[in-house]
Design an enzyme around this catalytic site. Structure first.
Site, PDB file in Angstrom:
ATOM      1  CD  GLU A   1     -46.623 -27.252  21.902  1.00  0.00           C
ATOM      2  OE1 GLU A   1     -47.430 -26.589  22.546  1.00  0.00           O
ATOM      3  OE2 GLU A   1     -45.666 -26.742  21.304  1.00  0.00           O
TER       4      GLU A   1
ATOM      5  CD  GLU B   1     -46.695 -26.490  16.918  1.00  0.00           C
ATOM      6  OE1 GLU B   1     -46.353 -25.499  17.598  1.00  0.00           O
ATOM      7  OE2 GLU B   1     -47.666 -27.206  17.190  1.00  0.00           O
TER       8      GLU B   1
HETATM    9  C1  BG6 Z   1     -47.310 -24.261  20.083  1.00  0.00           C
HETATM   10  C2  BG6 Z   1     -48.699 -24.767  19.832  1.00  0.00           C
HETATM   11  O1  BG6 Z   1     -47.071 -24.289  21.455  1.00  0.00           O
HETATM   12  O2  BG6 Z   1     -46.993 -22.960  19.756  1.00  0.00           O
HETATM   13  C3  BG6 Z   1     -49.484 -24.001  18.776  1.00  0.00           C
HETATM   14  O3  BG6 Z   1     -48.712 -26.134  19.512  1.00  0.00           O
HETATM   15  C4  BG6 Z   1     -49.201 -22.528  18.941  1.00  0.00           C
HETATM   16  O4  BG6 Z   1     -50.834 -24.322  18.893  1.00  0.00           O
HETATM   17  C5  BG6 Z   1     -47.712 -22.300  18.713  1.00  0.00           C
HETATM   18  O5  BG6 Z   1     -49.961 -21.708  18.110  1.00  0.00           O
HETATM   19  C6  BG6 Z   1     -47.292 -20.859  18.739  1.00  0.00           C
HETATM   20  O6  BG6 Z   1     -47.735 -20.261  19.912  1.00  0.00           O
HETATM   21  P1  BG6 Z   1     -48.588 -18.925  19.876  1.00  0.00           P
HETATM   22  O7  BG6 Z   1     -48.963 -18.703  21.283  1.00  0.00           O
HETATM   23  O8  BG6 Z   1     -47.677 -17.890  19.351  1.00  0.00           O
HETATM   24  O9  BG6 Z   1     -49.738 -19.205  18.992  1.00  0.00           O
END
Ligand code: BG6
Length: 496
Positions: free
Chosen positions: A203, A392
């Site tokens: 990111e 993701e």
């Molecule tokens: C993304 C990141 O922004 O979102 C991850 O790359 C992160 O590292 C994921 O865990 C989900 O966000 P969160 O804050 O719910 O863990």
């Protein structure tokens, strides 16, 4: 059938949230190792120490928080008496065989993990890599091989060796370009034949809202953030160049946090707000994947009085060595408006903006959008004409163990049915060239945003709570069996 036969189904993790073993076998401290646990309503903190007086304390590390993350005269530090979730994560370091076996059981074709920079170069400046660190990832990749799982490795996921943050203000210094290049080329060479797909920076656009978390920048002024972005973009091009020279089969991808912005009204002013908001994100892919600084960014820097420390050859490198593919995270969409609205929403990276009345949200205020992946994939394909990879996507939920001792996460299955359905339409109806899909946090791990364990994403439940208690025992949830079926039929049938 929508998805190609070699479509890479799998799951994604990050070392700082999953691996644990934070000082084992010679690993050094990372920026993530000085961040405490928070919650949906309380920001995580960065702990610090005044090296002259010995005074210690903590400052909020909120996304979009203050420019300087620790007080003048202090450095971020690991301080006794605080709880740091990264120190143990969910202990992949000691559970990798069991976890990869579970991934194998689901039929994973790929596993996205990040390599911990400070496990290889503990302060970032050693001449030689830490052999024990290299050995650990050798064991991990050998285990993946047993199940025909192709690793996808992020070189830097929300962690920078802490010493580089303290000594150089992290990526704000050009010094990090060469140090990262050394780290990247060391591991790409060492794992040649075992790892084909790499991502440079998780990111990369998170620099905008979380310069310390994302890039080890302690003093995140607009000038320092712009410089840090430039340094990473140049470093990425150098890594592409070096990797291709070593082995043309190796592919280096960009990783962007992407969420389409919707205008709340049809007021043209709202459309301009959307356009400007998207430029803040797409600048990073315009350079790293597109190969050129866009005019809108130079104009912005001019308006804000930002001057980059650059060299003419930086721009040749950027043009000649763009990323081979563009990967991205996408959890949902966000809404913006120029009109006064009271109903706010949250979302990945605190960029939620206005609540979308058409969408449901989870307990952390993140909206579930059934069309988001088709929209995202089309926008990025039209702009860059490069292969795409969703690395993701998923939903955080406070899963509970039912009376029968199991986790019945039908809400997760529903979210994934909608999202994978949207991705399928992008491939089937729009002909998008999509390499793979890795669901975020496939085995429960620590939340990046809040540091909680309660915000779970996985197909596999891990017994661990927000105070660091629990046996770390793994247990498949209902979604585990559903995803296994989806992979087995290559996404043709998403029903339960
Ligand atoms: C993304 C990141 O922004 O979102 C991850 O790359 C992160 O590292 C994921 O865990 C989900 O966000 P969160 O804050 O719910 O863990």
């Amino acid at each position: 059938m929508a998805f190609k036969q070699d479509f890479l189904w799998g799951g994604a993790t990050a070392a700082n949230q999953y691996e644990g073993a934070y000082l084992t076998d010679g690993k050094g401290l990372n920026t993530s190792d000085v961040m405490t646990v928070g919650s949906a309503t309380k920001s995580r903190s960065i702990t610090w120490r005044n090296l002259k007086t010995g005074e210690t304390g903590s400052n909020p590390a909120g996304w979009g928080g203050p420019t300087r993350v620790v007080p003048e005269g202090t450095v971020p530090a690991d301080v006794a008496g605080y709880y740091y979730p990264s120190h143990e994560g969910t202990d992949f370091y000691h559970h990798y065989q069991e976890d990869i076996a579970l991934m194998g059981e689901m039929g994973f074709k790929t596993f996205r993990l990040s390599m911990n920079w400070a496990r290889i170069f503990p302060t970032g400046e050693e001449d030689q890599p830490n052999q024990a660190g290299l050995d650990f990832y050798d064991r991990v990749f050998d285990e993946c091989k047993k199940y025909d799982i192709e690793p996808l490795v992020t070189l830097s996921h929300y962690e920078t060796p802490l010493a580089l943050a303290i000594n150089y203000n992290g990526w704000a210094s050009r010094k990090l370009i060469a140090l990262f290049e050394k780290y990247a080329t060391t591991v790409i060479k060492h794992y040649q034949g075992k790892v084909k797909y790499w991502l440079t920076f998780n990111e990369i656009n998170c620099m905008e809202v979380a310069p310390f978390v994302a890039r080890g920048v302690i003093d995140g002024t607009a000038q320092n953030k712009a410089q840090a972005a430039h340094n990473q973009l140049v470093a990425s091009a150098k890594v592409v160049k070096a990797a291709h020279a070593l082995d043309p089969a190796i592919q280096i991808g960009q990783m962007l946090a992407y969420g389409p912005l919707y205008a709340y009204t049809c007021d043209p002013e709202d459309q301009i707000k959307v356009m400007e908001g998207m430029q803040r994100t797409l600048f990073y892919s315009d350079v790293q994947t597109g190969g050129h600084y866009p005019a809108y960014q130079w104009k912005r820097y001019e308006r804000e009085g930002i001057k980059l420390v650059d060299r003419p050859e930086d721009y040749d490198l950027l043009a000649q060595y763009p990323a081979d593919f563009l990967s991205f995270s996408c959890y949902g969409s966000n809404v913006v408006t120029t009109h006064e609205e009271t109903a706010k929403s949250d979302g990945n990276l605190g960029q939620g903006g206005i609540k979308n009345p058409y969408l449901e949200t989870n307990a952390w205020g993140w909206a579930t959008d059934p069309e988001v992946l088709r929209l995202a994939l089309n926008t990025l394909a039209d702009r860059y004409h490069k292969p795409l990879w969703i690395v993701e996507n998923g939903i955080g939920w406070a899963d509970e163990i039912a009376a029968d001792g199991k986790v019945h996460d039908d809400y997760r299955i529903k979210y994934l049915q909608a999202n994978i359905g949207s991705m399928e339409r992008a491939v089937d109806l729009d002909g998008i060239d999509l390499m793979g899909y890795t669901m975020w946090g496939c085995i429960d791990l620590v939340s990046a945003g809040t540091g909680e364990m309660k915000k779970r994403y996985g197909f596999v439940y891990v017994d661990r709570d927000d105070a660091g208690q629990g046996t770390l025992k793994r247990m498949p949830k209902d979604s585990f069996y559903w995803y296994k079926k989806v992979i087995a039929n290559n996404g043709a049938d998403l029903s339960e």
